[in-house]
Write a protein that holds these residues in place. Structure first.
Motif, mmCIF file in Angstrom:
data_model
loop_
_atom_site.group_PDB
_atom_site.id
_atom_site.type_symbol
_atom_site.label_atom_id
_atom_site.label_comp_id
_atom_site.label_asym_id
_atom_site.label_seq_id
_atom_site.Cartn_x
_atom_site.Cartn_y
_atom_site.Cartn_z
ATOM 1 N N LYS A 146 70.093 16.459 7.937
ATOM 2 C CA LYS A 146 69.750 17.564 7.042
ATOM 3 C C LYS A 146 70.670 18.761 7.260
ATOM 4 C CE LYS A 146 64.842 16.390 6.619
ATOM 5 N NZ LYS A 146 63.440 16.845 6.834
ATOM 6 N N LYS A 147 71.180 18.897 8.475
ATOM 7 C CA LYS A 147 72.019 20.045 8.803
ATOM 8 C C LYS A 147 73.350 19.582 9.379
ATOM 9 C CE LYS A 147 68.237 23.272 9.792
ATOM 10 N NZ LYS A 147 67.644 24.166 10.834
ATOM 11 N N ALA A 148 74.358 20.400 9.157
ATOM 12 C CA ALA A 148 75.678 20.123 9.735
ATOM 13 C C ALA A 148 75.703 20.583 11.188
ATOM 14 C CB ALA A 148 76.756 20.850 8.937
ATOM 15 N N LYS A 149 76.612 20.009 11.948
ATOM 16 C CA LYS A 149 76.849 20.427 13.326
ATOM 17 C C LYS A 149 78.264 20.972 13.429
ATOM 18 C CE LYS A 149 72.971 19.107 15.299
ATOM 19 N NZ LYS A 149 72.049 20.067 15.931
ATOM 20 N N ARG A 150 78.425 21.961 14.297
ATOM 21 C CA ARG A 150 79.741 22.575 14.476
ATOM 22 C C ARG A 150 80.498 21.877 15.601
ATOM 23 N NH1 ARG A 150 80.730 29.022 14.539
ATOM 24 N NH2 ARG A 150 79.989 28.655 12.415
ATOM 25 N N PHE A 151 81.719 21.457 15.313
ATOM 26 C CA PHE A 151 82.595 20.808 16.278
ATOM 27 C C PHE A 151 83.740 21.760 16.625
ATOM 28 C CE2 PHE A 151 80.265 17.377 14.519
ATOM 29 C CZ PHE A 151 80.411 16.251 15.317
ATOM 30 N N LYS A 152 83.903 22.025 17.910
ATOM 31 C CA LYS A 152 84.995 22.891 18.361
ATOM 32 C C LYS A 152 85.884 22.112 19.327
ATOM 33 C CE LYS A 152 84.689 27.252 18.907
ATOM 34 N NZ LYS A 152 84.430 28.625 19.407
ATOM 35 N N GLY A 153 87.069 22.630 19.535
ATOM 36 C CA GLY A 153 88.003 21.962 20.432
ATOM 37 C C GLY A 153 89.344 21.789 19.746
ATOM 38 N N SER A 154 90.315 21.349 20.505
ATOM 39 C CA SER A 154 91.693 21.316 20.012
ATOM 40 C C SER A 154 91.880 20.463 18.763
ATOM 41 C CB SER A 154 92.633 20.832 21.127
ATOM 42 O OG SER A 154 92.190 19.588 21.646
ATOM 43 N N ILE A 155 91.204 19.336 18.662
ATOM 44 C CA ILE A 155 91.440 18.468 17.500
ATOM 45 C C ILE A 155 90.781 19.009 16.233
ATOM 46 C CG2 ILE A 155 91.630 16.436 18.999
ATOM 47 C CD1 ILE A 155 88.955 15.466 17.840
ATOM 48 N N TYR A 156 89.882 19.989 16.377
ATOM 49 C CA TYR A 156 89.221 20.593 15.219
ATOM 50 C C TYR A 156 89.851 21.936 14.848
ATOM 51 C CZ TYR A 156 85.855 17.071 16.659
ATOM 52 O OH TYR A 156 85.266 15.875 17.027
ATOM 53 N N ASN A 157 90.849 22.339 15.596
ATOM 54 C CA ASN A 157 91.516 23.618 15.374
ATOM 55 C C ASN A 157 92.525 23.489 14.236
ATOM 56 O OD1 ASN A 157 93.474 25.900 15.854
ATOM 57 N ND2 ASN A 157 92.070 26.282 17.554
ATOM 58 N N GLU A 158 92.612 24.538 13.399
ATOM 59 C CA GLU A 158 93.552 24.489 12.269
ATOM 60 C C GLU A 158 95.009 24.402 12.726
ATOM 61 O OE1 GLU A 158 93.982 29.334 11.489
ATOM 62 O OE2 GLU A 158 93.028 28.061 9.993
ATOM 63 N N GLN A 159 95.264 24.759 14.003
ATOM 64 C CA GLN A 159 96.623 24.668 14.540
ATOM 65 C C GLN A 159 97.033 23.228 14.860
ATOM 66 O OE1 GLN A 159 98.763 27.274 14.733
ATOM 67 N NE2 GLN A 159 97.131 28.400 13.676
ATOM 68 N N PHE A 160 96.055 22.314 14.838
ATOM 69 C CA PHE A 160 96.376 20.907 15.092
ATOM 70 C C PHE A 160 97.062 20.323 13.853
ATOM 71 C CE2 PHE A 160 94.455 16.384 15.339
ATOM 72 C CZ PHE A 160 95.657 15.867 15.807
ATOM 73 N N ARG A 161 98.369 20.535 13.787
ATOM 74 C CA ARG A 161 99.168 20.023 12.679
ATOM 75 C C ARG A 161 100.143 18.933 13.151
ATOM 76 N NH1 ARG A 161 98.925 25.682 11.487
ATOM 77 N NH2 ARG A 161 100.898 26.026 12.600
ATOM 78 N N SER A 162 100.225 18.780 14.469
ATOM 79 C CA SER A 162 101.088 17.754 15.055
ATOM 80 C C SER A 162 100.666 17.586 16.506
ATOM 81 C CB SER A 162 102.559 18.182 14.985
ATOM 82 O OG SER A 162 102.777 19.315 15.809
ATOM 83 N N PHE A 163 101.202 16.570 17.169
ATOM 84 C CA PHE A 163 100.851 16.362 18.574
ATOM 85 C C PHE A 163 101.482 17.430 19.467
ATOM 86 C CE2 PHE A 163 99.529 12.208 17.063
ATOM 87 C CZ PHE A 163 98.351 12.042 17.770
ATOM 88 N N GLU A 164 102.607 18.003 19.028
ATOM 89 C CA GLU A 164 103.205 19.110 19.779
ATOM 90 C C GLU A 164 102.254 20.307 19.773
ATOM 91 O OE1 GLU A 164 104.764 17.330 17.500
ATOM 92 O OE2 GLU A 164 106.181 16.253 18.795
ATOM 93 N N LYS A 165 101.680 20.619 18.587
ATOM 94 C CA LYS A 165 100.724 21.722 18.482
ATOM 95 C C LYS A 165 99.461 21.423 19.291
ATOM 96 C CE LYS A 165 102.621 24.818 15.747
ATOM 97 N NZ LYS A 165 102.789 26.237 16.183
ATOM 98 N N LEU A 166 99.037 20.161 19.285
ATOM 99 C CA LEU A 166 97.847 19.763 20.036
ATOM 100 C C LEU A 166 98.060 19.984 21.527
ATOM 101 C CD1 LEU A 166 95.016 18.522 19.799
ATOM 102 C CD2 LEU A 166 96.057 16.270 20.066
#
Length: 220
Positions: A146-166
């Motif tokens: 019924k409700k969404a859950k918030r996921f945080k961490g490097s793979i959920y960050n908008e900066q994760f655009r490549s493995f170098e950024k990760l």
């Protein structure tokens, strides 16, 4: 308990409220719950013991002060950041979200998912809704939830655009964790105590002024 009551309700309200503390040890650890009736016993008027927009910061400082005083772990420690944000009371549903989190991390580790955009696409292709996108989190809703859950961490960050950024994101988190562990505890304790005392004094003055005005109306 006394320290908490002093921070929450200040010396001005001592003797003017009821509080019930309940001790739980059934989970193998000490837990203390409390109930405060919303009644000023002297004025026989309703009052709100906790108003989040005003009182949250004061109680936050109290929590930091107690953690520092007794050497308790602090949820603000970067090394203890949880990937999945939310209440663990929804036990069965939470397990489903935990399983999803593990799957996503494994997909990234195996280089099947190479960016946050690909992660979002993967979810959508599996009928899993992304309800909100933050700079450092995604809110994800499973079909049966019924409700969404918030996921945080490097793979959920908008900066994760490549493995170098990760790698950069994970290095930055490790750096913050090291800095947190190396901080000057004595100085932080002193600063936290000063801020806590300031917030308690401000709330104490508010209560005293409220009581003064009430007494003046009675006398008038």
């Amino acid at each position: 308990m006394q320290s908490f009551e002093n921070a929450l309700l200040t010396p001005a309200m001592q003797g003017r409220y009821n509080i019930l503390w309940i001790e739980h040890t059934d989970k193998g650890r000490l837990e203390l719950n409390f109930i405060i009736p919303k009644m000023d016993l002297e004025r026989k008027k309703s009052f709100n013991p906790y108003y989040h927009p005003i009182d949250n910061k004061r109680i936050d400082f109290w929590r930091d002060f107690v953690n520092l005083c007794y050497g308790f772990t602090n949820p603000k420690d970067p090394s203890k950041e949880q990937t999945l944000q939310g209440s663990k009371k929804e036990k069965e549903l939470f397990k489903d979200y935990e399983a999803l989190d593990k799957i996503l991390h494994k997909q990234v580790a195996n280089k099947i998912i190479n960016s946050r955009d690909e992660l979002i696409y993967f979810l959508e292709q599996n009928n899993i809704e992304v309800t909100r996108k933050g700079s450092d989190y995604l809110s994800i809703k499973l079909p049966e939830s019924k409700k969404a859950k918030r996921f945080k961490g490097s793979i959920y960050n908008e900066q994760f655009r490549s493995f170098e950024k990760l790698r950069d994101l994970r290095t930055e988190k490790e750096s913050r964790a090291r800095e947190y562990k190396q901080r000057d505890i004595k100085s932080e304790l002193e600063r936290t105590k000063r801020e806590l005392d300031k917030f308690i004094q401000s709330k104490d003055e508010y209560y005293r002024e409220t009581i003064r005005k009430f007494n003046e109306r009675l006398q008038g």
